[in-house]
Design an enzyme around this catalytic site. Structure first.
Site, mmCIF file in Angstrom:
data_model
loop_
_atom_site.group_PDB
_atom_site.id
_atom_site.type_symbol
_atom_site.label_atom_id
_atom_site.label_comp_id
_atom_site.label_asym_id
_atom_site.label_seq_id
_atom_site.Cartn_x
_atom_site.Cartn_y
_atom_site.Cartn_z
ATOM 1 N N ARG A 182 0.741 -1.238 -0.095
ATOM 2 C CA ARG A 182 0.003 0.038 0.086
ATOM 3 C C ARG A 182 0.960 1.157 -0.131
ATOM 4 O O ARG A 182 1.561 1.618 1.237
ATOM 5 C CB ARG A 182 -0.926 -0.091 1.247
ATOM 6 C CG ARG A 182 -1.756 1.290 1.247
ATOM 7 C CD ARG A 182 -2.923 1.052 2.309
ATOM 8 N NE ARG A 182 -2.660 0.974 3.652
ATOM 9 C CZ ARG A 182 -3.635 1.034 4.612
ATOM 10 N NH1 ARG A 182 -4.953 1.340 4.385
ATOM 11 N NH2 ARG A 182 -3.370 1.178 5.967
ATOM 12 N N ASP A 468 -3.677 3.728 14.549
ATOM 13 C CA ASP A 468 -2.540 4.100 13.487
ATOM 14 C C ASP A 468 -3.278 5.555 12.935
ATOM 15 O O ASP A 468 -3.872 6.060 13.703
ATOM 16 C CB ASP A 468 -2.664 2.982 12.261
ATOM 17 C CG ASP A 468 -3.969 3.050 11.775
ATOM 18 O OD1 ASP A 468 -4.869 3.589 11.884
ATOM 19 O OD2 ASP A 468 -4.074 1.964 10.758
HETATM 20 C C1 LIG Z 1 -6.847 1.532 10.018
HETATM 21 C C2 LIG Z 1 -5.833 0.578 8.963
HETATM 22 O O1 LIG Z 1 -5.296 1.265 8.249
HETATM 23 S S1 LIG Z 1 -5.394 -0.712 9.629
HETATM 24 C C3 LIG Z 1 -4.010 -1.220 8.716
HETATM 25 C C4 LIG Z 1 -2.917 -0.463 9.296
HETATM 26 N N1 LIG Z 1 -2.584 -0.616 10.704
HETATM 27 C C5 LIG Z 1 -1.739 -1.804 10.802
HETATM 28 O O2 LIG Z 1 -1.440 -2.460 10.014
HETATM 29 C C6 LIG Z 1 -1.524 -2.234 12.467
HETATM 30 C C7 LIG Z 1 -0.828 -3.435 12.146
HETATM 31 N N2 LIG Z 1 -0.529 -3.981 13.813
HETATM 32 C C8 LIG Z 1 0.501 -3.475 14.560
HETATM 33 O O3 LIG Z 1 1.339 -2.573 14.072
HETATM 34 C C9 LIG Z 1 0.778 -4.313 15.633
HETATM 35 O O4 LIG Z 1 0.197 -5.314 15.799
HETATM 36 C C10 LIG Z 1 0.608 -3.477 16.960
HETATM 37 C C11 LIG Z 1 1.440 -1.980 16.864
HETATM 38 C C12 LIG Z 1 -0.868 -2.917 17.134
HETATM 39 C C13 LIG Z 1 0.727 -3.959 17.939
HETATM 40 O O5 LIG Z 1 2.411 -4.538 17.948
HETATM 41 P P1 LIG Z 1 3.074 -5.339 19.311
HETATM 42 O O6 LIG Z 1 3.130 -4.354 20.381
HETATM 43 O O7 LIG Z 1 4.732 -5.405 18.878
HETATM 44 O O8 LIG Z 1 2.460 -6.494 19.407
HETATM 45 P P2 LIG Z 1 3.014 -7.950 20.124
HETATM 46 O O9 LIG Z 1 4.087 -7.514 21.124
HETATM 47 O O10 LIG Z 1 1.702 -8.494 21.007
HETATM 48 O O11 LIG Z 1 3.501 -8.521 19.080
HETATM 49 C C14 LIG Z 1 3.854 -10.017 19.407
HETATM 50 C C15 LIG Z 1 4.549 -10.583 18.110
HETATM 51 O O12 LIG Z 1 3.709 -10.468 16.888
HETATM 52 C C16 LIG Z 1 4.422 -9.675 15.921
HETATM 53 N N3 LIG Z 1 3.324 -8.668 15.340
HETATM 54 C C17 LIG Z 1 2.262 -7.662 15.753
HETATM 55 N N4 LIG Z 1 1.559 -7.201 14.713
HETATM 56 C C18 LIG Z 1 2.011 -7.676 13.700
HETATM 57 C C19 LIG Z 1 1.757 -7.555 12.274
HETATM 58 N N5 LIG Z 1 0.497 -6.912 12.100
HETATM 59 N N6 LIG Z 1 2.545 -8.167 11.467
HETATM 60 C C20 LIG Z 1 3.417 -9.087 11.729
HETATM 61 N N7 LIG Z 1 3.826 -9.278 13.005
HETATM 62 C C21 LIG Z 1 3.022 -8.681 13.957
HETATM 63 C C22 LIG Z 1 5.365 -8.851 16.723
HETATM 64 O O13 LIG Z 1 6.366 -8.407 15.679
HETATM 65 C C23 LIG Z 1 5.833 -9.778 17.693
HETATM 66 O O14 LIG Z 1 6.810 -10.667 16.918
HETATM 67 P P3 LIG Z 1 8.139 -11.378 18.025
HETATM 68 O O15 LIG Z 1 7.218 -12.167 18.798
HETATM 69 O O16 LIG Z 1 8.632 -12.240 16.858
HETATM 70 O O17 LIG Z 1 8.624 -10.366 18.546
HETATM 71 O O1 LIG Z 2 -7.068 1.650 5.822
HETATM 72 C C1 LIG Z 2 -7.956 1.274 6.618
HETATM 73 C C2 LIG Z 2 -8.756 2.140 7.458
HETATM 74 O O2 LIG Z 2 -9.746 1.600 8.207
HETATM 75 O O3 LIG Z 2 -8.491 3.276 7.331
HETATM 76 MG MG LIG Z 3 -6.861 4.027 6.138
#
Ligand SMILES: CC(=O)SCCNC(=O)CCNC(=O)[C@H](O)C(C)(C)COP(=O)(O)OP(=O)(O)OC[C@H]1O[C@@H](n2cnc3c(N)ncnc32)[C@H](O)[C@@H]1OP(=O)(O)O
Ligand SMILES: O=CC(=O)O
Ligand SMILES: [Mg+2]
Length: 567
Positions: A182, A468
């Protein structure tokens, strides 16, 4: 690798730009790094510059149209279906067939283009990983360039990561999720790369560099002959989709690959865009793999579009869920539109994440996610988003129970009943109450998110939810709206109205709370004070800033030789 055949010899002439070899008219103002230089090769930059030069006037015009639409909404108009494109909505046509590589998208994980997370996401068991340069990423120079390196290594299959503290090595599994990328929205500049004296368009940099370096390997290893695949954010009108379609065609020509190879899913995440879904698919009909309910930006956009409509105020952010009539109508119409045109209708993100230290709360969070996904699967969505690997089994189970062996519901869930949905359904004001706790939560979350973003982190866990740029925007614009109209906090029963004095007190008290919660040391070292100043200004400004991240971006642009730049 792409070919330079379509460019003239003189355009490839080398010129030194702070260490980088660049084509004529391109100036790299970000830090020099040998690894970055491999991404910022002269040929790749030439491709980006070509996209910028070809499309800059189209982009400028589209942004001007956004401003014009805003002016109309601010004068009392509301978005609606365009009579001029009725023939597109009413005629029968379909998008190009879905490529086999992405027929099954029942669970997609999203996350920033950070190295360890990319590996974890690709290994997560999800069908798709959407690697994010947008809502989940703070677009500083290091994040952007490292993100490109990470994606290249991921597509090459060589990506690895050594977590020294835990002595753990991360590598790709044999079976991985399909990669979608994206790029940023049209509105964001890339101020570390100047083309003909102007900052480049952020999304053309993200798209251009990724496409240039990866299209061939991607098609071989991931796309079963098609791809690369993209997600396109924050569009407001089909004319913006038309630009993307032309960008794709130009990229395909440069790469010498078949027209229609590149495929993209468009996020319907602005209120004006919900009235343009057929038109957006039509513009991208040879390059489309569906639409997605970007619910968080959609809520933000509802407030933004109606910023001058005091009769359409929102209740507390936590009450604006998918059960609200306008949100359900949006999801239903999106499903109907996509399936009629033969492509995926993707669901959205539930904000809950696993709660490690509290099993009961964790089960409750999981139950909320299951409920949300069940609603999506039953409504006819073909798949959904998960923010965290820990949520994938639950999401997978719900969709698999509902879809069985079928890869999607494109043919089975027509949702012709949704054809009767009207503009009133899509615009209906959400119901609920406003509370002081709502104002406090918006403030606490907005400031902490911005503090993280300013220090390079674009998605964070706050109060057991994923936050986010999109969710933070809701907090910001809701505070602004409540302040502007001096709304009564009717859910508290105290007759208190929101004004600058109350907000000032809330900011002060919430900053004290943040300091208590994160600890004095982290608070002192972090950027909480700067974030507080920025967030407060945006919430109290007489006119609503279009995006939280536009002003904030000025604070993360670092030019070399070191100087802070304001655009
Ligand atoms: C509205 C929108 O646009 S939604 C789309 C955009 N937003 C996103 O993509 C958010 C994605 N999610 C994240 O960034 C994360 O899950 C967070 C920041 C919310 C939480 O992250 P953390 O606090 O690191 O979570 P946590 O400590 O429970 O992580 C545990 C493990 O999962 C992994 N993990 C957590 N979320 C993700 C993810 N989305 N992708 C890959 N790995 C992940 C961490 O890297 C960690 O790995 P490890 O055990 O090997 O060290
Ligand atoms: O990108 C996704 C959203 O919900 O905003
Ligand atoms: Mg969005």
């Amino acid at each position: 690798m792409g070919s330079l055949g379509m460019y003239s010899e003189s355009a490839v002439r080398k010129k030194s730009s702070r260490g980088y070899d660049v084509p004529e008219g391109v100036d790299i103002r970000g830090r020099y790094d040998e690894e970055f230089a491999r991404i910022l090769s002269k040929e790749a930059l030439l491709f980006v510059a070509d996209l910028q030069r070809t499309f800059r006037n189209h982009i400028r015009y589209s942004m001007e149209c956004r401003r014009e639409a805003k002016r109309r909404y601010n004068e009392g108009a509301v978005p609606g279906f365009d009579p001029a494109t009725k023939y597109i909505r009413e005629s029968e046509w379909t998008c190009a067939p879905v490529p086999p590589a992405v027929a099954d998208r029942r669970v997609e994980i999203t996350g920033p283009v950070e190295r360890k997370m990319i590996i974890n996401a690709l290994n997560s068991g999800a069908k798709v990983f959407m690697a994010d340069f947008e809502d989940a990423l703070s677009p500083n120079w290091e994040n952007l360039m490292r993100g490109q390196i990470n994606l290249k290594d991921a597509v090459d299959g060589t990506i690895s990561f050594h977590d020294k503290a835990r002595n753990k090595v991360y590598k790709l599994n044999d079976q991985t999720a399909k990669l979608f990328v994206r790029p940023r929205g049209w509105h964001l500049p890339e101020a570390h790369i100047f083309i003909d004296g102007e900052p480049a368009t952020g999304c053309l940099v993200d798209f251009g560099l990724y496409f240039f370096h990866n299209h061939a390997n991607f098609r071989r290893s991931q796309g079963q002959g098609s791809g690369p695949f993209f997600y396109l954010p924050k569009m407001e009108h089909s004319r913006e989709a038309k630009i993307w379609n032309s960008v794709f065609e130009r990229a395909e020509k440069m790469a010498g690959i078949e027209r229609g190879s590149i495929r993209a899913t468009v996020l319907i995440e602005t209120l004006p865009a919900v009235f343009q879904m057929d038109e957006i698919l039509y513009e991208l009909r040879d390059h489309s793999v569906g639409l997605n309910c970007g619910r968080w930006d959609y809520i933000f956009s509802y407030v933004k579009t109606f910023q001058a409509h005091p009769d359409r105020l929102l209740p507390d952010r936590v009450q604006v869920g998918m059960a609200q009539h306008f949100m359900r109508s949006y999801s239903d119409l999106l499903i109907r539109t996509c399936h009629r045109r033969g492509v995926h209708a993707m669901g959205g993100m539930a904000a809950q994440i696993p709660i490690r230290d509290d099993p009961k709360a964790n089960e409750m969070a999981l139950e909320l996610v299951r409920k949300d996904k069940l609603r999506e699967a039953k409504a006819g969505h073909d798949g959904t988003w998960a923010a965290h690997p820990g949520l994938i089994p639950a999401c997978m189970e719900v969709f698999t129970n509902n879809m069985g062996n079928a890869p999607n519901q494109i043919r089975s869930a027509r949702r012709d009943d949704a054809a009767n949905l009207t503009a009133d359904d899509l615009l209906q004001q959400p119901r609920g109450v406003r509370t002081l706790e709502g104002l406090r939560l918006n403030t606490r979350v907005g400031i902490q998110y911005l503090a993280a973003w300013l220090t390079g982190t674009g998605s964070v866990p706050l109060y057991n939810l994923m936050e986010d740029a999109a969710t933070a925007e809701i907090s910001r614009v809701q505070n602004w709206q409540w302040l502007k109209y001096g709304v009564e906090l009717d859910g508290d029963g105290l007759g208190v109205s929101v004004n600058k004095e109350l907000f000032g007190r809330v900011v002060e008290e919430e900053m004290e709370r943040i300091e208590r919660e994160v600890g004095k040391e982290k608070f002192r070292k972090g950027m909480y004070k700067e974030a507080c100043k920025m967030f407060t200004r945006q919430c109290t400004a007489p006119t609503l800033d279009d995006f939280l991240t536009l002003d904030a971006y000025n604070h993360i642009v670092i030019h070399h030789p070191r100087e802070l730049s304001r655009l």
